[in-house]
Each structure stands twice: as structure tokens, then as C-alpha cells.
Design a protein around this motif. Structure first.
Motif, PDB file in Angstrom:
ATOM      1  N   ASP A   8       0.805  -1.223   0.000  1.00 40.88           N
ATOM      2  CA  ASP A   8       0.000   0.000   0.000  1.00 40.88           C
ATOM      3  C   ASP A   8       0.840   1.277   0.000  1.00 40.88           C
ATOM      4  O   ASP A   8       0.315   2.361  -0.139  1.00 40.88           O
ATOM      5  CB  ASP A   8      -0.938   0.007   1.215  1.00 40.88           C
ATOM      6  CG  ASP A   8      -0.170  -0.066   2.521  1.00 40.88           C
ATOM      7  OD1 ASP A   8       0.790  -0.856   2.588  1.00 40.88           O
ATOM      8  OD2 ASP A   8      -0.511   0.660   3.458  1.00 40.88           O
ATOM      9  N   ASP A  51       3.031  -7.495   1.434  1.00 40.56           N
ATOM     10  CA  ASP A  51       3.302  -6.628   2.586  1.00 40.56           C
ATOM     11  C   ASP A  51       2.459  -7.120   3.762  1.00 40.56           C
ATOM     12  O   ASP A  51       1.310  -7.544   3.579  1.00 40.56           O
ATOM     13  CB  ASP A  51       2.918  -5.189   2.205  1.00 40.56           C
ATOM     14  CG  ASP A  51       3.242  -4.203   3.323  1.00 40.56           C
ATOM     15  OD1 ASP A  51       4.142  -4.487   4.129  1.00 40.56           O
ATOM     16  OD2 ASP A  51       2.578  -3.153   3.377  1.00 40.56           O
ATOM     17  N   GLY A  53       1.642  -5.199   6.555  1.00 34.05           N
ATOM     18  CA  GLY A  53       0.738  -4.127   6.997  1.00 34.05           C
ATOM     19  C   GLY A  53      -0.059  -3.527   5.855  1.00 34.05           C
ATOM     20  O   GLY A  53       0.424  -2.655   5.143  1.00 34.05           O
TER      21      GLY A  53
HETATM   22 CA    CA Z   1       2.173  -1.281   4.410  1.00 37.54          CA
END
Ligand code: CA
Length: 228
Positions: A8, A51, A53
Motif C-alpha cells: 500500500d 506486505d 501491513g
Molecule cells: Ca504497508
């Protein structure tokens, strides 16, 4: 080779997409876990960089859901240098993980190493049997390697290295291949590590049974082979 990158953070994603495209991978970028799962369901990828998170769910959750129906290789990206993430990630089916910050080159190298490993294993999970008449044999229960029936005193890495050789006599292995086979984190060591280990293995063979050190041969410019 189609890779799904789930990340993100735009700056990290852009750098990685660029690096992977330069290496001629076909990359698709997803910003969320939901988007990633949909994309993989529509048309499965050959590799996933994930990823931990993410805004909508954790990468661990995405991994779990992917694993319900897919054995696609998964490389985790984690911001936290926590052992917990690592252990959890590998337990729920990830293949490896890299802690941020990392270099794009490191990621490309990991992707290649994991692909080599998974493709190498594909035809058969079972290692080929070792010829019982070979000068070097393997005692699976005690995890020892025997030289003409006598156990060698080896470190864990020496043991893993020697096992790679004796499972495929006469096959020449490059240093890179040996690193991939015998080290869990091949990025952390260099080619010279292999040379140093071969040297100590030969010394141990020689002291147990003089002459047997020549079983591990050097192929100049290529690597090493076990020639019984
Ligand atoms: Ca992240």
C-alpha cells in the motif's frame, strides 16, 4: 512469470515494480488485500510479494486465504523486525520474508531463489536414494554422514552441504546452487563461505580416511561435484 505485488506504500511499490519489470517479470500491483485476492482468483499468479501491513487486512490473513486454494510462492515484506511476524508468516505458509528497508535487488534475488527452489522441488519431493555402496552414506535417523561406515563430525552447514552432494553423485553444483540448498538465508553469506566449508569438509574426510578428500572435486570456473 507473473508476479503479484501487494503493497500500500506507493514509493515502495513503484521502486519494486520498476526493478521487477527491468528483470522482465510481468508485475501487477495491488494496494489492498481484497484487491489482491480478487486478482489472484481471476487469474492466478506465479509468485506473490506480500506486505504484512495493509489497510484492509494483514498480509498474514491474505496469505492464509491464498493458501486455502493455492501453493503459489509467497515472499513477505515486513516493516517490523519482529521474530513473531517471521515465525507466524512462515507457519501459515509463506516461503520467505524480507524486512524493510530493503534494496530492490535483494527482492529480485529472493524471488529468483524461491522460484529456483520451488521449481527444483516440483517433480518429486522425495530425494533420490543414496547408493549404499557409495563411500559416503547417509544415516537419516541420526542425521549423520558416514565415510566408509564411520561417522563424520560435521557442523550443520557442512552436513547439509555434503548431503546435497551425495544425493546426486557426479553432478556439478555452482556455489550459488549450494548456497540455495544448504543455507536458509543465502543472501547473508558469500561464495567464499562455500569454499571455506568445502575446505573443512575435505580436511575432515582426510583425517578420517586419507584419500577420501578427493571425493569432493573442484571444477574450475564452475563449482564442485561429488565423484565417488
Ligand atoms: Ca504497508
Amino acid at each position: 512469470m507473473r508476479i503479484l505485488l501487494v503493497e500500500d506504500e506507493p514509493s515502495i511499490a513503484d521502486t519494486l515494480v520498476y526493478a521487477l519489470k527491468t528483470e522482465r517479470f510481468d508485475v501487477r500491483h495491488a494496494l489492498t488485500g481484497g484487491d489482491a485476492l480478487t486478482a489472484h482468483r481471476d487469474r492466478p499468479f506465479d509468485f506473490v510479494i506480500l506486505d504484512i501491513g495493509l489497510p484492509d487486512m494483514t498480509g498474514l490473513e491474505v496469505c492464509k486465504r491464498l493458501r486455502e486454494r493455492s501453493a503459489v510462492p509467497i515472499l513477505f515484506l515486513t516493516a517490523r523486525d519482529g521474530e513473531l511476524d517471521r515465525v507466524l508468516g512462515l507457519e501459515i505458509g509463506g516461503d520467505d520474508y524480507v524486512t524493510k528497508p530493503f534494496s530492490p535487488r535483494e527482492i529480485v534475488a529472493r524471488v529468483r531463489a524461491i522460484l529456483r527452489r520451488s521449481q527444483g522441488e516440483a517433480p518429486s519431493k522425495a530425494p533420490p536414494p543414496i547408493d549404499p555402496d557409495s563411500p559416503l552414506t547417509h544415516d537419516e535417523t541420526s542425521m549423520r554422514i558416514l565415510c566408509r561406515g564411520e561417522a563424520l563430525e560435521l557442523t550443520a552447514h557442512e552436513y547439509k552441504l555434503l548431503l546435497v552432494f551425495i544425493r546426486q553423485p557426479n553432478r556439478v553444483y555452482t556455489r550459488d546452487q549450494l548456497l540455495d540448498h544448504a543455507w536458509e538465508d543465502p543472501g547473508a553469506v558469500t561464495d567464499r563461505t562455500i569454499d571455506a566449508h568445502i575446505k573443512t569438509i575435505r580436511a575432515k574426510l582426510r583425517s578420517l580416511a586419507p584419500g577420501t578428500e578427493e571425493l569432493i572435486q573442484t571444477r574450475r570456473g564452475l563449482g564442485y561435484a561429488y565423484v565417488p
